[in-house]
Design a protein around this motif. Sequence first.
Motif, mmCIF file in Angstrom:
data_model
loop_
_atom_site.group_PDB
_atom_site.id
_atom_site.type_symbol
_atom_site.label_atom_id
_atom_site.label_comp_id
_atom_site.label_asym_id
_atom_site.label_seq_id
_atom_site.Cartn_x
_atom_site.Cartn_y
_atom_site.Cartn_z
ATOM 1 N N UNK A 38 0.835 -1.204 0.000
ATOM 2 C CA UNK A 38 0.000 0.000 0.000
ATOM 3 C C UNK A 38 0.868 1.252 0.000
ATOM 4 N N UNK A 39 1.965 1.226 0.786
ATOM 5 C CA UNK A 39 2.870 2.367 0.818
ATOM 6 C C UNK A 39 3.490 2.598 -0.560
ATOM 7 N N UNK A 40 3.856 1.533 -1.241
ATOM 8 C CA UNK A 40 4.400 1.660 -2.591
ATOM 9 C C UNK A 40 3.386 2.271 -3.549
ATOM 10 N N UNK A 41 2.114 1.871 -3.439
ATOM 11 C CA UNK A 41 1.064 2.442 -4.284
ATOM 12 C C UNK A 41 0.884 3.931 -3.994
ATOM 13 N N UNK A 42 0.874 4.287 -2.707
ATOM 14 C CA UNK A 42 0.721 5.699 -2.332
ATOM 15 C C UNK A 42 1.906 6.525 -2.811
ATOM 16 N N UNK A 43 3.110 5.975 -2.680
ATOM 17 C CA UNK A 43 4.298 6.687 -3.164
ATOM 18 C C UNK A 43 4.232 6.898 -4.675
ATOM 19 N N UNK A 44 3.776 5.875 -5.410
ATOM 20 C CA UNK A 44 3.669 5.992 -6.865
ATOM 21 C C UNK A 44 2.640 7.056 -7.239
ATOM 22 N N UNK A 48 3.197 10.586 -9.209
ATOM 23 C CA UNK A 48 2.401 10.977 -10.383
ATOM 24 C C UNK A 48 1.817 12.376 -10.193
ATOM 25 N N UNK A 49 1.349 12.670 -8.989
ATOM 26 C CA UNK A 49 0.793 13.997 -8.719
ATOM 27 C C UNK A 49 1.883 15.076 -8.800
ATOM 28 N N UNK A 51 4.537 14.965 -10.682
ATOM 29 C CA UNK A 51 4.822 15.136 -12.112
ATOM 30 C C UNK A 51 3.721 15.942 -12.781
ATOM 31 N N UNK A 52 2.470 15.652 -12.413
ATOM 32 C CA UNK A 52 1.338 16.386 -12.985
ATOM 33 C C UNK A 52 1.425 17.861 -12.620
ATOM 34 N N UNK A 53 1.705 18.159 -11.342
ATOM 35 C CA UNK A 53 1.825 19.549 -10.917
ATOM 36 C C UNK A 53 2.938 20.245 -11.679
ATOM 37 N N UNK A 54 4.086 19.580 -11.786
ATOM 38 C CA UNK A 54 5.227 20.167 -12.494
ATOM 39 C C UNK A 54 4.872 20.428 -13.957
ATOM 40 N N UNK A 55 4.185 19.473 -14.575
ATOM 41 C CA UNK A 55 3.773 19.635 -15.969
ATOM 42 C C UNK A 55 2.815 20.809 -16.121
ATOM 43 N N UNK A 56 1.837 20.894 -15.232
ATOM 44 C CA UNK A 56 0.858 21.977 -15.306
ATOM 45 C C UNK A 56 1.507 23.337 -15.083
ATOM 46 N N UNK A 57 2.461 23.394 -14.180
ATOM 47 C CA UNK A 57 3.134 24.669 -13.918
ATOM 48 C C UNK A 57 4.012 25.098 -15.092
ATOM 49 N N UNK A 58 4.440 24.141 -15.898
ATOM 50 C CA UNK A 58 5.298 24.471 -17.036
ATOM 51 C C UNK A 58 4.524 24.765 -18.310
#
Length: 140
Positions: A38-44, A48-49, A51-58
């Motif tokens: 479960x911790x691995x899933x949450x970390x993944x 992803x979030x 990366x999404x934030x970074x993409x949106x900010x760029x």
Amino acid sequence: MSDNPQIRDVLAYVEARENELGEQAGQLRASIEDLTARLGELDAETENLRITRKTLLNIPAPKPADDPPRPEAPDHPAYQQILAAFTDTGRPMRARDIYQVLDLPILPKHTEGIRSKLKRLVTRGILTEPEPGLFTQPRT
């Protein structure tokens, strides 16, 4: 095994306790495996979030839509007075109405001069003529 009944009882207790602790340890190991998964899933998902934030900010901001250039009125003071009359009244007007708003004498030759100026402003897109002889400012 020992022939001593007390030692046998203690050994039986130790064996039972050892089995009980082994079972609890096995349950904890299974819980740890579940929690690790479960911790691995949450970390993944967190990654992803990020990366999404970074993409949106760029993403560059969209350029504002250029407003179409506003047509320019002729520089002659008569045109400026006509447009001021429309701005002041805020209603459609005929050539005679312009003279009344500007407090000028109504003469047929002057009325035709104003009418031609109004038509020129319509041609340039500064005024509209919803019906013949009636002029107004376009709605924005």
